[in-house]
Motif scaffolding. Structure first.
Motif, PDB file in Angstrom:
ATOM      1  N   ALA A   1       0.823  -1.189   0.000  1.00 37.85           N
ATOM      2  CA  ALA A   1       0.000   0.000   0.000  1.00 37.85           C
ATOM      3  C   ALA A   1       0.874   1.261   0.000  1.00 37.85           C
ATOM      4  CB  ALA A   1      -0.941  -0.007   1.191  1.00 37.85           C
ATOM      5  N   ILE A   2       1.938   1.226   0.779  1.00 36.11           N
ATOM      6  CA  ILE A   2       2.820   2.393   0.851  1.00 36.11           C
ATOM      7  C   ILE A   2       3.469   2.636  -0.503  1.00 36.11           C
ATOM      8  CG2 ILE A   2       4.924   3.300   1.892  1.00 36.11           C
ATOM      9  CD1 ILE A   2       4.160   1.758   4.432  1.00 36.11           C
ATOM     10  N   THR A   3       3.878   1.573  -1.171  1.00 43.44           N
ATOM     11  CA  THR A   3       4.507   1.706  -2.479  1.00 43.44           C
ATOM     12  C   THR A   3       3.545   2.316  -3.477  1.00 43.44           C
ATOM     13  OG1 THR A   3       5.913  -0.182  -2.032  1.00 43.44           O
ATOM     14  CG2 THR A   3       5.646   0.437  -4.327  1.00 43.44           C
ATOM     15  N   PRO A  27       9.491  -0.198   0.900  1.00 44.19           N
ATOM     16  CA  PRO A  27       8.410  -1.042   1.437  1.00 44.19           C
ATOM     17  C   PRO A  27       8.355  -2.422   0.786  1.00 44.19           C
ATOM     18  CG  PRO A  27       7.579   1.143   0.880  1.00 44.19           C
ATOM     19  CD  PRO A  27       8.976   1.058   0.363  1.00 44.19           C
ATOM     20  N   LEU A  28       8.640  -2.490  -0.491  1.00 43.90           N
ATOM     21  CA  LEU A  28       8.639  -3.785  -1.164  1.00 43.90           C
ATOM     22  C   LEU A  28       9.756  -4.682  -0.633  1.00 43.90           C
ATOM     23  CD1 LEU A  28       8.000  -2.648  -4.841  1.00 43.90           C
ATOM     24  CD2 LEU A  28       6.387  -3.795  -3.334  1.00 43.90           C
ATOM     25  N   ARG A  34      10.636  -9.580   5.345  1.00 39.81           N
ATOM     26  CA  ARG A  34       9.830 -10.025   6.492  1.00 39.81           C
ATOM     27  C   ARG A  34       9.005 -11.260   6.167  1.00 39.81           C
ATOM     28  NH1 ARG A  34      10.009  -8.054  11.618  1.00 39.81           N
ATOM     29  NH2 ARG A  34       7.796  -8.437  11.702  1.00 39.81           N
ATOM     30  N   GLY A  35       8.413 -11.296   4.993  1.00 39.37           N
ATOM     31  CA  GLY A  35       7.502 -12.384   4.656  1.00 39.37           C
ATOM     32  C   GLY A  35       8.132 -13.505   3.858  1.00 39.37           C
ATOM     33  N   LEU A  41       7.051 -11.745  -3.667  1.00 37.16           N
ATOM     34  CA  LEU A  41       6.641 -11.816  -5.074  1.00 37.16           C
ATOM     35  C   LEU A  41       5.137 -11.566  -5.237  1.00 37.16           C
ATOM     36  CD1 LEU A  41       8.834 -14.777  -6.332  1.00 37.16           C
ATOM     37  CD2 LEU A  41       9.137 -12.337  -6.774  1.00 37.16           C
ATOM     38  N   ILE A  42       4.343 -12.043  -4.284  1.00 38.91           N
ATOM     39  CA  ILE A  42       2.895 -11.774  -4.329  1.00 38.91           C
ATOM     40  C   ILE A  42       2.637 -10.282  -4.157  1.00 38.91           C
ATOM     41  CG2 ILE A  42       0.730 -12.110  -3.066  1.00 38.91           C
ATOM     42  CD1 ILE A  42       1.674 -15.022  -2.574  1.00 38.91           C
ATOM     43  N   CYS A  43       3.379  -9.650  -3.242  1.00 41.35           N
ATOM     44  CA  CYS A  43       3.233  -8.200  -3.033  1.00 41.35           C
ATOM     45  C   CYS A  43       3.613  -7.433  -4.298  1.00 41.35           C
ATOM     46  CB  CYS A  43       4.100  -7.770  -1.862  1.00 41.35           C
ATOM     47  SG  CYS A  43       4.009  -6.025  -1.484  1.00 41.35           S
TER      48      CYS A  43
END
Length: 172
Positions: A1-3, A27-28, A34-35, A41-43
């Motif tokens: 969202a931030i990106t 953010p990406l 973190r994830g 990759l989903i983000c």
């Protein structure tokens, strides 16, 4: 969202976008680290999909070439615990190569070359700025000399664009 907020801001307010564009992959990369690889990759795919639906194919392609590749390579190099010099070097190299390939691919089917497209975009933005300047009550002086200078500057910026990509990938 931030990106996405950062990307939309850079489209609406170009001077502010230049400043915060340097931080847009952060953010990406953070989500990626973190994830893990799958979540990262989903983000990236979700961010690219939102840009695709909001702004179209070309903007989504450029976003993925510039920021997606940068976030992916930086995330992977940090995950492998490489020294900072190698992280920055691989990220800059990956981003520059992919950006050049995407730009070449995106404009290979167009009837307008990349240089002509950039020159056209610069001319449109400068003319809009000049109209705003005139609407504020300021005088531009001789209109013919202003347009001649505008065309010369637009051509120089279009010619220098590959160096902007390279330098931008070093600072990103």
């Amino acid at each position: 969202a931030i990106t996405l907020v950062i990307f939309f801001t850079s489209l609406l307010l170009p001077p502010l976008g230049i400043f915060i564009g340097v931080f847009s992959p952060v953010p990406l990369v953070w989500v990626y680290l973190r994830g893990g690889k799958q979540v990262g990759l989903i983000c990236l795919a979700v961010a690219c999909g939102v840009i695709l639906f909001a702004f179209g194919e070309r903007h989504a392609l450029f976003f993925m070439a510039e920021y997606g590749v940068m976030a992916f390579v930086l995330g992977e190099t940090v995950r492998f615990r490489l020294p900072i010099e190698k992280c920055v070097g691989f990220t800059a190299l990956g981003s520059a190569l992919i950006s050049a390939a995407v730009l070449t691919f995106a404009f290979s089917t167009e009837e307008v070359s990349l240089e002509e497209f950039i020159q056209e975009q610069v001319e449109v933005h400068v003319k809009q700025s000049a109209e705003t300047f005139k609407a504020m009550g300021n005088d531009l002086g001789d209109q013919a000399s202003f347009e001649k200078t505008l065309n010369r500057i637009a051509g120089l910026l279009a010619t220098a664009y590959p160096s902007f990509i390279f330098v931008g990938s070093l600072f990103g």
